[in-house]
Design a protein around this motif. Structure first.
Motif, PDB file in Angstrom:
ATOM      1  N   LEU A 100      -0.991 -18.033  48.096  1.00  0.00           N
ATOM      2  CA  LEU A 100      -1.173 -18.538  47.215  1.00  0.00           C
ATOM      3  C   LEU A 100      -1.466 -19.983  47.782  1.00  0.00           C
ATOM      4  CD1 LEU A 100       1.212 -17.561  44.788  1.00  0.00           C
ATOM      5  CD2 LEU A 100      -0.889 -17.189  44.206  1.00  0.00           C
ATOM      6  N   GLY A 122       2.923 -20.061  40.566  1.00  0.00           N
ATOM      7  CA  GLY A 122       3.130 -19.394  42.233  1.00  0.00           C
ATOM      8  C   GLY A 122       1.765 -20.096  42.982  1.00  0.00           C
ATOM      9  N   GLN A 158       3.554 -24.047  43.277  1.00  0.00           N
ATOM     10  CA  GLN A 158       4.433 -23.643  43.451  1.00  0.00           C
ATOM     11  C   GLN A 158       4.419 -23.843  45.346  1.00  0.00           C
ATOM     12  OE1 GLN A 158       7.779 -20.555  42.689  1.00  0.00           O
ATOM     13  NE2 GLN A 158       6.460 -21.221  40.108  1.00  0.00           N
ATOM     14  N   GLU A 159       3.256 -24.006  45.979  1.00  0.00           N
ATOM     15  CA  GLU A 159       3.246 -23.740  46.780  1.00  0.00           C
ATOM     16  C   GLU A 159       3.145 -25.466  47.722  1.00  0.00           C
ATOM     17  OE1 GLU A 159       3.246 -21.874  49.603  1.00  0.00           O
ATOM     18  OE2 GLU A 159       3.603 -19.290  48.477  1.00  0.00           O
ATOM     19  N   SER A 175       6.403 -14.930  37.227  1.00  0.00           N
ATOM     20  CA  SER A 175       6.054 -14.481  38.010  1.00  0.00           C
ATOM     21  C   SER A 175       6.654 -12.840  38.897  1.00  0.00           C
ATOM     22  CB  SER A 175       6.158 -15.422  39.554  1.00  0.00           C
ATOM     23  OG  SER A 175       7.857 -16.496  39.920  1.00  0.00           O
ATOM     24  N   ILE A 176       6.854 -12.942  40.357  1.00  0.00           N
ATOM     25  CA  ILE A 176       7.267 -11.168  40.307  1.00  0.00           C
ATOM     26  C   ILE A 176       8.425 -11.351  40.341  1.00  0.00           C
ATOM     27  CG2 ILE A 176       7.311  -9.754  43.059  1.00  0.00           C
ATOM     28  CD1 ILE A 176       4.766 -11.002  43.636  1.00  0.00           C
ATOM     29  N   GLU A 177       9.583 -11.636  39.663  1.00  0.00           N
ATOM     30  CA  GLU A 177      10.879 -11.951  39.785  1.00  0.00           C
ATOM     31  C   GLU A 177      10.585 -12.309  38.304  1.00  0.00           C
ATOM     32  OE1 GLU A 177      13.162 -13.873  42.447  1.00  0.00           O
ATOM     33  OE2 GLU A 177      11.829 -13.309  44.536  1.00  0.00           O
ATOM     34  N   ILE A 211      13.578 -19.403  36.694  1.00  0.00           N
ATOM     35  CA  ILE A 211      15.377 -18.723  37.446  1.00  0.00           C
ATOM     36  C   ILE A 211      14.913 -19.804  39.203  1.00  0.00           C
ATOM     37  CG2 ILE A 211      13.966 -17.296  38.779  1.00  0.00           C
ATOM     38  CD1 ILE A 211      17.367 -16.438  38.498  1.00  0.00           C
ATOM     39  N   ALA A 212      13.577 -20.382  39.117  1.00  0.00           N
ATOM     40  CA  ALA A 212      12.684 -21.048  40.435  1.00  0.00           C
ATOM     41  C   ALA A 212      12.192 -22.089  40.089  1.00  0.00           C
ATOM     42  CB  ALA A 212      12.785 -20.029  41.614  1.00  0.00           C
ATOM     43  N   SER A 219      15.265 -14.380  48.551  1.00  0.00           N
ATOM     44  CA  SER A 219      13.134 -14.082  48.803  1.00  0.00           C
ATOM     45  C   SER A 219      12.595 -15.189  47.772  1.00  0.00           C
ATOM     46  CB  SER A 219      13.043 -12.717  47.817  1.00  0.00           C
ATOM     47  OG  SER A 219      11.808 -12.786  48.342  1.00  0.00           O
ATOM     48  N   ALA A 220      11.422 -15.360  48.504  1.00  0.00           N
ATOM     49  CA  ALA A 220      10.588 -16.329  48.117  1.00  0.00           C
ATOM     50  C   ALA A 220       9.711 -15.442  47.119  1.00  0.00           C
ATOM     51  CB  ALA A 220       9.533 -16.852  49.471  1.00  0.00           C
ATOM     52  N   ASP A 221      10.442 -15.166  45.736  1.00  0.00           N
ATOM     53  CA  ASP A 221       9.659 -14.406  44.420  1.00  0.00           C
ATOM     54  C   ASP A 221       9.388 -13.173  44.971  1.00  0.00           C
ATOM     55  OD1 ASP A 221       9.131 -14.827  41.541  1.00  0.00           O
ATOM     56  OD2 ASP A 221       6.776 -14.628  42.384  1.00  0.00           O
ATOM     57  N   LEU A 222       9.849 -12.768  46.166  1.00  0.00           N
ATOM     58  CA  LEU A 222       9.456 -11.064  45.932  1.00  0.00           C
ATOM     59  C   LEU A 222      10.877 -10.213  46.167  1.00  0.00           C
ATOM     60  CD1 LEU A 222       6.034 -11.629  48.355  1.00  0.00           C
ATOM     61  CD2 LEU A 222       6.445 -10.294  46.389  1.00  0.00           C
ATOM     62  N   ALA A 223      11.799  -9.723  45.521  1.00  0.00           N
ATOM     63  CA  ALA A 223      12.674  -9.929  46.051  1.00  0.00           C
ATOM     64  C   ALA A 223      12.974  -8.584  45.321  1.00  0.00           C
ATOM     65  CB  ALA A 223      13.947  -9.987  44.482  1.00  0.00           C
ATOM     66  N   HIS A 273      16.749 -17.466  44.749  1.00  0.00           N
ATOM     67  CA  HIS A 273      16.011 -17.390  43.961  1.00  0.00           C
ATOM     68  C   HIS A 273      15.066 -18.297  44.602  1.00  0.00           C
ATOM     69  CE1 HIS A 273      17.308 -14.008  41.895  1.00  0.00           C
ATOM     70  NE2 HIS A 273      18.141 -14.550  41.309  1.00  0.00           N
ATOM     71  N   PHE A 274      13.719 -18.433  46.032  1.00  0.00           N
ATOM     72  CA  PHE A 274      13.268 -19.791  46.203  1.00  0.00           C
ATOM     73  C   PHE A 274      11.980 -19.745  45.461  1.00  0.00           C
ATOM     74  CE2 PHE A 274      15.606 -18.030  50.143  1.00  0.00           C
ATOM     75  CZ  PHE A 274      16.863 -19.047  50.493  1.00  0.00           C
ATOM     76  N   GLY A 275      11.219 -19.202  44.867  1.00  0.00           N
ATOM     77  CA  GLY A 275       9.872 -18.912  43.183  1.00  0.00           C
ATOM     78  C   GLY A 275       9.109 -19.229  45.437  1.00  0.00           C
ATOM     79  N   VAL A 276       7.971 -19.404  44.701  1.00  0.00           N
ATOM     80  CA  VAL A 276       6.583 -19.080  45.822  1.00  0.00           C
ATOM     81  C   VAL A 276       7.013 -20.012  46.820  1.00  0.00           C
ATOM     82  CG1 VAL A 276       3.986 -18.331  45.973  1.00  0.00           C
ATOM     83  CG2 VAL A 276       5.730 -17.075  43.841  1.00  0.00           C
ATOM     84  N   ARG A 277       7.888 -20.142  47.258  1.00  0.00           N
ATOM     85  CA  ARG A 277       7.797 -21.198  47.672  1.00  0.00           C
ATOM     86  C   ARG A 277       8.072 -21.137  49.929  1.00  0.00           C
ATOM     87  NH1 ARG A 277      10.621 -22.384  43.506  1.00  0.00           N
ATOM     88  NH2 ARG A 277       9.715 -24.373  42.101  1.00  0.00           N
ATOM     89  N   GLU A 278       7.718 -19.904  50.164  1.00  0.00           N
ATOM     90  CA  GLU A 278       7.957 -19.376  51.359  1.00  0.00           C
ATOM     91  C   GLU A 278       8.694 -21.190  53.200  1.00  0.00           C
ATOM     92  OE1 GLU A 278       5.230 -19.459  50.497  1.00  0.00           O
ATOM     93  OE2 GLU A 278       5.075 -17.167  49.663  1.00  0.00           O
TER      94      GLU A 278
END
Lengths: 693, 693
Positions: free
Chosen positions: A127, A170, A173-174, A202-204, A209-210, B397-401, B434-439
């Motif tokens: 993403l 997503g 957010q990146e 999104s996936i969660e 939540i974030a 997780s970064a949106d992949l819990a 919950h980090f969101g899509v934020r690795e």
């Protein structure tokens, strides 16, 4: 531009049915594959259809048409959003291809792959990258315009076109999207239109939540032109395609700012049970839900992959419209060509992908010198020397221009004039790029520039910060894009800035990426040869690892020629009797150490060969006989010397070999001290040779 | 909190002189080193002095005091900003240390290094990271509060303190700062105060060349409490320390939002010629300019490193104030301890850094099964099993819990209550992140949590996206922080999502990072043993590479014990006669393939040993005799099997060895197809063994 923002949208009942069939196809394809992402493909169906059928200038018969608008699906997981439009518009994808979603050797892999499927402008999935690619494409379009047709008024050139991108929660957010978007604002990219699919899922599941930021306000802070459309407005969901159409027209009309259209959608619409859920994002809906959704859409719940002929006929008119548009554009181009002179020649050369005849004569050659010169400086001199004859080559740095030596002499910056500074003046059609401290954005933008064509981009930072841009480098490698990285300060030779700035693992970590050439020249002349070799390749990215510190410019009279750099590895100094008892293999700044060690070994009666190995990937491409000539299998005593971890050297030095390197992080001190303290010295190399013998 | 925002600042003439001496020291130190960054240390001198001398609760005699406020210098290149305050406040740095800036083995390296210099809370330099660390520290502080003292009113607990961070233009340009800042807004981190040094200068001089966004508006969009102070306001430069003080008080009083204070400064102030230039950012000013600046400051141009005794005495009162504050806090803690019961026991255990006695008994053990279980699922079961007895362990997780299996059963989310969703409910003292899509933000936040103590964080994403967070992983390794990465979907076994999502180079690229343990367990029981082993280590980060797909849970009755995982590599299946003719070394999902190949080889009369090698780093830490027991030097026929590049395997398999792996990117298809097509099969392993023999 002459955009008539009052013109209204033609949207027939057939168009509406087509959009609903898109949703059905998306559900069917994921159901057939057993996995995938149906939800966004369903809710974005109207937007994607609008772009491909009503807005974009493109020709499905000629996906590489220079004059086309670009479309980037940054949310690559929703690949069906793109595949189904390519199928409907006539890009060569068949219904069978849609059925083979995510299967071995199909044209419809899980995420869109550039070079694999016609009409896919970039490979997306990780993403944020697509968004950065789109910014790069918009910049490339402006540079192209400047190269070929700088004088025409906006909208009056065959080189004017738009870049459309669609992104998801997503993506925004990146961090990479922040970097690229901020720069797009500074660059005032009026040719860029970004649609943000704001679906709150999104996936969660529910993104709150974030994710609570006001994304539209953020894009305003970047200086973008921001519009908001809420299809949930008024209580019930209403896909107001006309509103979106008008917003796109307004975005087209805005030439001074990139445009951000926040489009509130409901993911998975109109699935009666799974709309607006995380389940609709990344899983098959299940047969019952698919059937129920088809009923809501007024489609038969019993048919699958059902595309009525008259509907396909309707959407395939895109082919004819595309041909007409291209024919018109061809006339436009011909008119331009008449008065274009040398610019037309340049256009033809760049279209052919060729470098100018004899261009390599412009490359500098450097006098032997024991004091020498940093390879980063040599690289800068190469760029200054070739810039005038290779206008397609452009680039810059992530706020390290002076350190990376990435600015060719006398070239203007690529920047809105009003942002010129005391240090850098430029214009919108300039050449020198300023990325700010945004390595990742730089990487994704470089990919976008290379994808757009016809120019050739490079970007610089410190080698240690290649980590910051690694996801983009990986995609350049996957897409085989001719992007060049100028990564300087390539070892503990960086000195006082210390371990956070000293790469030790990076050379091998980068060599690990399939398809990336990693080149670490030993002196100024190897640097020139490296640039020559990499520019002659068009099918892959290349990374230059360059020193901060001076290294000797070798006197080549008794040594192998620097041109051998093209072979990746070569005999730099032969053993005195031509029969080496040991071989020292070194790269970059450590080659000089290897030569000094060789002198001592030879002096003490050990015939020793030094091999300079600037690029292992190029060396591995040579035939067996050449490689065995350089590294004779019979000579088992081998030592690698490189100011970094030894990780992969065992492959070249064998069981009996020794590595001289650094298996730990660096430290802050003058570099000479570090070389001494960490044992990167001729003494240690000599000892290692003895140990290996 | 009970912040009296009306109280006024005591700022004496001595304080002002001290600030000017800070500037002189910064110039002198860089001059002495010959390189460095004087400009920001000069212009931030008042702000840093204000924090260390007038605002922060800290004790120079006890830098590890649990109750201290944290200070993070995200712009680590301005290390003198921190070093000089540590010197003045009495943290143990001497004037000699300041003189030895950027020298071998000094306490004042080019960038601040945590664990090296007392008072340095985190290693900074790579931009944006410190900002993410600060967000992590603020989250850790809230979690700490929740573990030990959730009921007290805000400001009434010994576990209430602030996190202060200072950042630069470069920090806010970096994507990681966007990710961390957006999440800080969602998390409503009222205990975080960020001062943004808005000086319009970076290495390429005037930042407008690449930076035009309205940063304050962006932070408002994130939901931060935003204040702006402009010291250039009104035409002449006026360092209005009182205004900054009041802004910090207002920031402290704001408990529902993190605070952003935009502070407009002039870099290099008051250097007469080099203020406000890129030259002042990263180079010594030169003797003449230093002298001229000292004159402007009313200091002698002829003295260097001149710190008048009475001035040092004045600033060193910070020691006494710190001791008093800590004594008061100790009483506060004692009062808390009285009523704290089990929480006090937990506090003491976590303070000691010990795991609870017998904790490992809670680890699950998995029944043998040929159908087996994905190692990511086993990891999830481990987390659910140990969560109740290890409250210090938390993460997400970064949106992949759901994919990373990072959510222990029944645990609440760490989130403002009002952001609970249908899928995740939680509270401010919750546990699941919950980090969101934020690795990348996740990586820097995990570092901040580990730095803050006393909890132990983990974070998950797909292994391929370890690239997105790599700069933070490197810093965790450099700082030796006990952060755990849960990286699932660790190979082409990911299947249909295709090459953008399939790691092939990542295992070796991560093993390249010094100090990072990379663990790829072969089955469910190795996964449990991996968690046990990594949790027992406190001095390094660990990365788990886990499968998406099911792998058999081995019947250990005839095989080596899963507990041997702790040794990194072990004999899983011995050759039938105990005298192997060949050894297959495999990791993770490929161990099952190795076992199948062994069966065939044994069946055909080739005694074959299978070594499971979940963690090469742990294996390399074993003594020679153990390693030679597992890999007897006499057995030269060796084959590595791992679904990725072979890069470093040569070291273990030797010249005669063969690798079975994948030297190219993956593809989109069901994983079984990919394993077949790419030759990761028992057949190929058998052939490789034959080739190696």
């Amino acid at each position: 531009m002459n955009i008539d923002t009052s013109k209204s949208l033609e949207w027939s009942e057939l168009d509406q049915r087509a959009v609903d069939v898109v949703r059905a196809l998306a559900m069917d394809a994921v159901e057939e594959a057993g996995s995938g992402h149906p939800g966004t493909a369903m809710s974005l169906a109207p937007a994607a259809y609008l772009l491909f059928q009503k807005i974009m200038r493109h020709d499905p018969s000629e996906p590489a048409w220079v004059g086309r608008d670009r479309f980037v699906l940054s949310c690559g997981h929703s690949s069906l959003t793109l595949y189904i439009q390519l199928f409907l518009a006539g890009y060569g994808l068949s219904l069978d291809d849609i059925k083979r979603l995510r299967q071995w050797d199909s044209l419809t892999p899980g995420h869109p792959e550039h070079g694999h499927t016609a009409g896919v402008e970039t490979t997306t999935g990780p993403l944020g990258q697509g968004l950065g690619n789109a910014v790069g494409m918009a910049m490339a379009a402006r540079r192209e315009r400047g190269l070929f047709d700088p004088e025409s008024a906006p909208g009056e050139s065959p080189f004017d076109h738009f870049v459309y991108a669609v992104c998801s929660d997503g993506d925004v957010q990146e961090g990479v999207s922040h970097e690229a978007s901020a720069l797009a604002g500074t660059q005032k990219l009026g040719n860029l239109v970004l649609i943000y699919d704001d679906n709150h899922i999104s996936i969660e599941d529910d993104t709150q939540i974030a994710h609570s930021e006001d994304v539209a306000a953020r894009y305003e802070a970047y200086g973008w032109h921001v519009q908001e459309i809420d299809w949930t407005d008024g209580g019930s969901y209403h896909e107001d395609v006309e509103a979106l159409y008008r917003a796109v027209l307004a975005a087209q009309a805005e030439t001074e700012r990139p445009s951000f259209i926040k489009l509130r959608t409901i993911i998975g619409w109109p699935a009666p049970n799974k709309q607006n859920t995380g389940a609709a994002h990344g899983s098959a809906l299940g047969a019952d839900e698919v059937a129920a959704t088809k009923q809501v859409l007024g489609l038969s719940p019993d048919t699958r992959f059902d595309v009525p002929a008259e509907l396909l006929e309707h959407t395939r008119r895109a082919v004819e419209r595309g041909r007409d548009a291209r024919a018109e554009w061809d006339g436009f181009l011909a008119a331009w060509r008449n008065g274009a002179g040398e610019r037309a020649e340049l256009f033809d050369r760049l279209s052919s992908g060729k470098l100018p005849e004899g261009w390599e004569k412009a490359l500098p050659s450097f006098e032997a010198s024991t004091k020498g010169m940093a390879t980063r400086k040599a690289s800068g001199e190469v760029l200054s020397a070739i810039a005038p004859i290779l206008p397609e080559l452009w680039g810059g740095s992530a706020d390290l221009a002076g350190s990376n030596n990435t600015t060719p002499k006398g070239e203007p910056s690529f920047i809105p004039e009003e942002y010129s500074t005391k240090s850098f003046s430029g214009n919108r059609f300039g050449r020198v790029l300023h990325f700010g401290v945004r390595e990742h954005g730089m990487g994704s933008i470089l990919n976008g520039i290379a994808l757009h064509g016809p120019t050739r981009p490079y970007g610089g930072t410190f080698l240690v910060f290649s980590d910051y841009m690694r996801p983009a480098v990986r995609l350049a490698s996957l897409m085989k894009l001719p992007v060049t990285y100028v990564w300087t300060h390539d070892s503990i030779g960086l000195g006082e800035d210390g371990p956070t700035h000293q790469p030790v693992e990076h050379l091998w970590a980068l060599r690990a990426i399939p398809g990336l050439d990693v080149i670490r020249p030993a002196d100024a002349n190897e640097t020139a040869a490296a640039w020559r070799t990499l520019l002659e390749k068009q099918d892959r990215p290349a990374a230059l690892a360059l020193t901060r510190q001076n290294v000797p410019t070798f006197d080549r009279s008794d040594l192998g020629a620097a041109e051998e750099t093209a072979k990746g590895g070569y005999v730099l100094a032969e053993a005195s009797d031509g029969k080496p008892q040991a071989i020292i293999i070194a790269t970059g700044s450590e080659v000089a150490i290897a030569l000094e060690a060789r002198d001592r070994l030879e002096g003490a009666g050990t015939p020793t060969r030094v091999v300079s190995m600037p690029c292992i990937e190029w060396f591995n491409e040579q035939d067996d006989s050449y490689r065995q000539h350089v590294l004779p299998p019979a000579v088992r005593a081998r030592v690698s010397v490189e100011a970094g971890i030894g990780l992969g050297w065992r492959e070249l030095i064998g069981d009996g070999g020794e590595t001289v390197g650094i298996e730990h992080f660096g430290a802050s001190a003058p570099y000479q001290t570090l070389y001494e303290q960490f044992g990167l010295t001729p003494d240690r190399v000599v000892a290692a040779v003895h140990a290996s013998i």
